[in-house]
Design an enzyme around this catalytic site. Sequence first.
Site, PDB file in Angstrom:
ATOM      1  N   SER A  13       2.854 -36.553 109.637  1.00  0.00           N
ATOM      2  CA  SER A  13       1.586 -35.899 109.275  1.00  0.00           C
ATOM      3  C   SER A  13       1.717 -34.374 109.291  1.00  0.00           C
ATOM      4  O   SER A  13       1.064 -33.682 108.501  1.00  0.00           O
ATOM      5  CB  SER A  13       0.456 -36.366 110.188  1.00  0.00           C
ATOM      6  OG  SER A  13       0.621 -35.876 111.493  1.00  0.00           O
ATOM      7  N   HIS A 106       4.771 -29.009 119.853  1.00  0.00           N
ATOM      8  CA  HIS A 106       4.556 -29.929 120.976  1.00  0.00           C
ATOM      9  C   HIS A 106       3.046 -30.135 121.121  1.00  0.00           C
ATOM     10  O   HIS A 106       2.282 -29.171 121.035  1.00  0.00           O
ATOM     11  CB  HIS A 106       5.148 -29.308 122.253  1.00  0.00           C
ATOM     12  CG  HIS A 106       5.011 -30.190 123.447  1.00  0.00           C
ATOM     13  ND1 HIS A 106       5.845 -31.267 123.666  1.00  0.00           N
ATOM     14  CD2 HIS A 106       4.123 -30.180 124.477  1.00  0.00           C
ATOM     15  CE1 HIS A 106       5.482 -31.881 124.783  1.00  0.00           C
ATOM     16  NE2 HIS A 106       4.437 -31.243 125.302  1.00  0.00           N
ATOM     17  N   GLU A 176      -2.808 -29.138 115.237  1.00  0.00           N
ATOM     18  CA  GLU A 176      -1.395 -28.976 114.856  1.00  0.00           C
ATOM     19  C   GLU A 176      -1.290 -28.717 113.358  1.00  0.00           C
ATOM     20  O   GLU A 176      -0.515 -27.868 112.910  1.00  0.00           O
ATOM     21  CB  GLU A 176      -0.602 -30.253 115.174  1.00  0.00           C
ATOM     22  CG  GLU A 176      -0.427 -30.530 116.639  1.00  0.00           C
ATOM     23  CD  GLU A 176       0.479 -31.731 116.898  1.00  0.00           C
ATOM     24  OE1 GLU A 176       1.478 -31.908 116.184  1.00  0.00           O
ATOM     25  OE2 GLU A 176       0.175 -32.491 117.833  1.00  0.00           O
TER      26      GLU A 176
HETATM   27  C1  GRF Z   1       3.135 -34.384 116.825  1.00  0.00           C
HETATM   28  O1  GRF Z   1       2.112 -34.669 117.733  1.00  0.00           O
HETATM   29  C2  GRF Z   1       4.014 -33.270 117.342  1.00  0.00           C
HETATM   30  O2  GRF Z   1       3.341 -32.356 118.137  1.00  0.00           O
HETATM   31  C3  GRF Z   1       5.032 -34.015 118.171  1.00  0.00           C
HETATM   32  O3  GRF Z   1       5.258 -35.215 117.478  1.00  0.00           O
HETATM   33  C4  GRF Z   1       4.108 -35.542 116.701  1.00  0.00           C
HETATM   34  C5  GRF Z   1       4.574 -35.738 115.296  1.00  0.00           C
HETATM   35  O4  GRF Z   1       3.573 -36.253 114.474  1.00  0.00           O
HETATM   36  N1  GRF Z   1       6.214 -33.239 118.401  1.00  0.00           N
HETATM   37  P1  GRF Z   1       3.801 -36.378 112.911  1.00  0.00           P
HETATM   38  O5  GRF Z   1       5.072 -37.194 112.702  1.00  0.00           O
HETATM   39  O6  GRF Z   1       3.948 -35.003 112.353  1.00  0.00           O
HETATM   40  O7  GRF Z   1       2.595 -37.079 112.393  1.00  0.00           O
END
Ligand code: GRF
Length: 203
Positions: A13, A106, A176
């Site tokens: 995502s 993170h 994020e």
């Molecule tokens: C995210 O929550 C990121 O912070 C962590 O792993 C997750 C990845 O999610 N390191 P996606 O694969 O980008 O949906």
Amino acid sequence: MFNVAVFVSGRGSNLKAIIDHFSNKPGIISIVGVISDRDSCLALELARFHNIPTFILDNSNQQSSYSQLKNNLLNADTDLIVLAGFLKKIPDSFVDDFKNKIINIHPALLPSFGGKGMYGENVHKAVFAKSCKVSGPTIHFVDKVYDNGIIIAQRAVDISDTKSWDEIAVRVLQKEHELLPEVIEKFANDKIRIQGSRVVYST
Ligand code: GRF
């Protein structure tokens, strides 16, 4: 063009957020490759859908796999490596090869709730169990210790009214998706500098 490689292991995502953000702002970055330690995951499918070159790391032959990857990334003039949900530890030699060019996102406010084993739902469950009132994503430089590098950006999210860890996960992930493309854009515009042990933004 600022060349970015994205490392993934899962649903992708954040990769999607990067692709979407910069498809509305063409000419700033180019995603030169999506790299995974898994031979199949949603993030890889997304990369292939967008015709982005992919590279699968060979976990049984890590040294030669990372050395081939290094050559590919150097040939592609890679400016920044973004770990977006990449679960394996990056070898120390690779961290040296791309010093201060690897960043990680993170899903908690480091230096709390980081380190080995602190990934995915484990993070949000731990935050919920401590009854934290804020959480949020941290973007940091990658060094040789899990979740330890100096911090580039954080965004606090109010979680004081949440009733479960998965509500926290949803709120943090949403942030994020805003923060990561913003930070990549700052790198692309040469607005991020390391001064001693601090990361500063220039205007
Ligand atoms: C995210 O929550 C990121 O912070 C962590 O792993 C997750 C990845 O999610 N390191 P996606 O694969 O980008 O949906």
